[in-house]
Design an enzyme around this catalytic site. Structure first.
Site, short mmCIF file in Angstrom:
data_model
loop_
_atom_site.label_atom_id
_atom_site.label_comp_id
_atom_site.label_asym_id
_atom_site.label_seq_id
_atom_site.Cartn_x
_atom_site.Cartn_y
_atom_site.Cartn_z
N GLU A 157 1.03 -1.75 -0.07
CA GLU A 157 0.04 0.20 0.15
C GLU A 157 0.77 1.45 0.00
OE1 GLU A 157 -2.15 0.52 3.59
OE2 GLU A 157 -1.55 -1.70 4.48
N CYS A 168 -3.19 -3.89 4.56
CA CYS A 168 -2.41 -4.86 5.14
C CYS A 168 -2.66 -6.06 4.29
CB CYS A 168 -2.29 -4.69 6.86
SG CYS A 168 -2.12 -3.09 7.21
N HIS A 181 -1.85 -10.19 12.12
CA HIS A 181 -1.68 -8.60 12.02
C HIS A 181 -1.28 -7.92 13.16
CE1 HIS A 181 -0.80 -4.97 9.74
NE2 HIS A 181 -2.72 -4.84 10.10
N1 COA Z 1 1.05 3.52 31.35
C1 COA Z 1 0.05 2.03 29.88
N2 COA Z 1 -0.59 2.09 29.73
C2 COA Z 1 -1.27 3.54 29.11
C3 COA Z 1 -0.49 5.22 29.69
C4 COA Z 1 0.31 4.58 30.69
N3 COA Z 1 0.87 5.40 31.02
N4 COA Z 1 -1.77 5.02 28.72
C5 COA Z 1 -2.49 5.36 28.16
N5 COA Z 1 -1.82 4.08 28.50
C6 COA Z 1 -3.02 2.71 27.34
C7 COA Z 1 -4.27 3.25 27.08
O1 COA Z 1 -5.03 2.88 27.91
C8 COA Z 1 -4.90 2.13 25.61
O2 COA Z 1 -4.67 0.60 26.28
P1 COA Z 1 -6.35 0.39 25.60
O3 COA Z 1 -5.78 -0.15 23.87
O4 COA Z 1 -5.72 -1.31 26.00
O5 COA Z 1 -7.16 0.64 25.93
C9 COA Z 1 -3.20 2.21 25.00
O6 COA Z 1 -2.64 2.70 25.92
C10 COA Z 1 -3.86 3.21 24.10
O7 COA Z 1 -4.15 4.71 24.54
P2 COA Z 1 -5.22 5.28 23.91
O8 COA Z 1 -5.25 6.53 24.40
O9 COA Z 1 -5.89 5.00 23.03
O10 COA Z 1 -3.95 6.09 22.91
P3 COA Z 1 -4.27 7.19 20.97
O11 COA Z 1 -5.77 7.70 21.47
O12 COA Z 1 -3.01 7.93 21.02
O13 COA Z 1 -4.57 6.05 19.53
C11 COA Z 1 -3.94 4.30 18.46
C12 COA Z 1 -3.60 4.65 20.03
C13 COA Z 1 -3.30 2.77 18.16
C14 COA Z 1 -6.21 4.13 17.76
C15 COA Z 1 -3.15 5.49 17.39
O14 COA Z 1 -2.14 5.43 17.67
C16 COA Z 1 -3.56 5.16 15.94
O15 COA Z 1 -4.76 5.03 15.41
N6 COA Z 1 -3.05 4.13 14.80
C17 COA Z 1 -2.77 4.05 13.87
C18 COA Z 1 -4.12 3.02 14.15
C19 COA Z 1 -3.91 1.79 13.87
O16 COA Z 1 -3.15 0.99 13.64
N7 COA Z 1 -5.05 0.58 13.39
C20 COA Z 1 -5.02 -0.78 14.01
C21 COA Z 1 -6.12 -1.58 12.87
S1 COA Z 1 -5.43 -2.20 11.23
#
Ligand code: COA
Length: 387
Positions: free
Chosen positions: A79, A111, A233
């Site tokens: 991609e 993916c 994945h």
């Molecule tokens: N210590 C430990 N864990 C922590 C933390 C800390 N200090 N602070 C936050 N976390 C945890 C949260 O509880 C959460 O855990 P959970 O998923 O079990 O609920 C995790 O870290 C991520 O936190 P979140 O607030 O959801 O992070 P974010 O708003 O920055 O978004 C993604 C994370 C993954 C959604 C973002 O990076 C993204 O959009 N990535 C690309 C999308 C992707 O890869 N999607 C997958 C499908 S193919």
């Protein structure tokens, strides 16, 4: 006759960002990235590494083991395509000196692309058992500097040789597929970075896992306890961890421990490299093979997910003495040899790689000798050279 994976080649660029440095630069608690997301480092591709050069570099890792005249099919799933018309696979075919009668093309479904290629290759080799097929996944995950997805970037390629009587894993009959027209992640033609609804994408990934895994079990009569490992994945390690928890929650203690331990082994490389989109599931496979001890005939389940969205679950059986076909020391050296970037260095390299180089400008690579790289365009034709 059994058909399956005979060789696995791996490549990742020579630079990385440490997640603790990234967390400090973005005013986040490092444990959010290390534990919450599950990542330690991410590989960074500079302007001279793209899907083509990475695919060549991954395939060269095993090409000396291949009878070139017998390669009948070359498929590239990506991609991070470099042209709207010409397939990445033609540049790669040329660099690898594959025969002119090879059938070659590029496939796209986020993916899922490499899995699509593997399924086509499996069925092709079953019909043409004297031929082999090369399937490559090569991608650069780019969400952008200072975005929510930044911590889930990465770059790399996996190349797989599919043939009869393979040395690593045979591919079982059957698969379960599940698709829906949704918008969790996409990259419009006018955008060099992906757009994503991160929270939604996490939920649909788990839904697609449940749909495909349940359907596969119904179709084949297999149980979770039959599997030595379940592979996922891994857009980021915590994502696959959550799916694995769903799979094992109702199992006996022995099954839970085996599948949890083998999940950890399968995630070692993704933790260090980050998301490599199409090739990510196959990086999990390589990581499992090189970091766990698997019994002969171990049954391995594979869950592939491509946003947009397409999911598929299938399985394979490990071949006796599979270790002898791996390149474990060289793979681990490739990960260890990378240079750490400061956050300003990463931002500069990242932003430069988004720009199309001026036509006629020769790009220089700082990769090690033997590596292929993108050297710029001449009369708007992409040039690939070996260092
Ligand atoms: N210590 C430990 N864990 C922590 C933390 C800390 N200090 N602070 C936050 N976390 C945890 C949260 O509880 C959460 O855990 P959970 O998923 O079990 O609920 C995790 O870290 C991520 O936190 P979140 O607030 O959801 O992070 P974010 O708003 O920055 O978004 C993604 C994370 C993954 C959604 C973002 O990076 C993204 O959009 N990535 C690309 C999308 C992707 O890869 N999607 C997958 C499908 S193919």
């Amino acid at each position: 006759m059994q058909v399956g994976i005979d060789q696995i080649g791996f490549y990742t660029p020579n630079k990385y960002v440490d997640m603790v440095d990234l967390a400090h630069a973005r005013n986040e608690d490092p444990n959010k990235f290390l534990i919450g997301i599950g990542q330690r480092k991410m590989s960074v591709a500079d302007q001279t590494q793209d899907a083509v050069s990475m695919g060549i570099n991954a395939t060269l890792r095993y090409l000396d083991q291949v009878e070139l005249a017998k390669v009948g099919l070359l498929i590239v799933g990506t991609e991070s395509g470099v042209d709207q018309s010409k397939s990445a696979s033609l540049f790669i075919k040329s660099a690898l000196n594959l025969p002119v009668n090879v059938r070659t093309f590029e496939v796209k479904e986020a993916c899922f692309g490499m899995t699509a290629g593997i399924m086509i290759a499996r069925d092709y080799v079953r019909l043409h058992p004297n031929h082999s097929a090369i399937v490559i996944g090569a991608d650069i995950a780019r969400y952008g500097v200072n975005t929510g997805g930044e911590v889930t970037q990465g770059a790399g390629s996996i190349s797989i040789l599919i043939k009869a009587d393979p040395q690593i894993m045979t591919l079982n009959d059957g698969h379960s597929a599940y698709s829906a027209d949704i918008n969790d992640f996409w990259r419009p033609n006018d955008s060099p970075v992906a757009l994503v609804d991160g929270k939604y994408s996490k939920n649909v990934y788990l839904d697609f896992f449940k749909h495909t895994y349940t359907a596969y079990q119904t179709q084949t009569g297999s149980k979770t306890s039959d599997f030595t490992a379940l592979l996922y994945h891994l857009p980021f390690v915590k994502m696959g961890f959550k799916a694995n928890q769903l799979a094992i929650e109702k199992e006996d203690e022995e099954t839970k421990k085996r599948l949890a331990d083998n999940f950890t082994a399968s995630a070692c490389y993704s933790k260090e490299i980050g998301n490599i989109y199409t090739a990510s599931l196959y990086l999990s496979l390589l990581s499992l093979l090189e970091n766990a001890q698997l019994p002969e005939n171990a049954k391995i389940g594979l869950f592939s997910y491509g946003s947009g969205a397409m999911g598929e679950f299938y399985s394979g059986q490990i071949v006796n003495n599979y270790e002898q076909a791996l390149h474990k020391t060289a793979d681990q050296t490739m990960i260890a040899r990378r240079q750490k970037l400061s956050i300003p260095e990463y931002e500069q390299i990242f932003n430069r790689a988004l720009q199309v180089p001026e036509d006629g400008l020769e790009l220089a690579s700082d990769e090690q000798s033997g590596m292929w790289y993108f050297a710029g365009t001449e009369n708007h034709v992409r040039q690939y050279r070996q260092k």
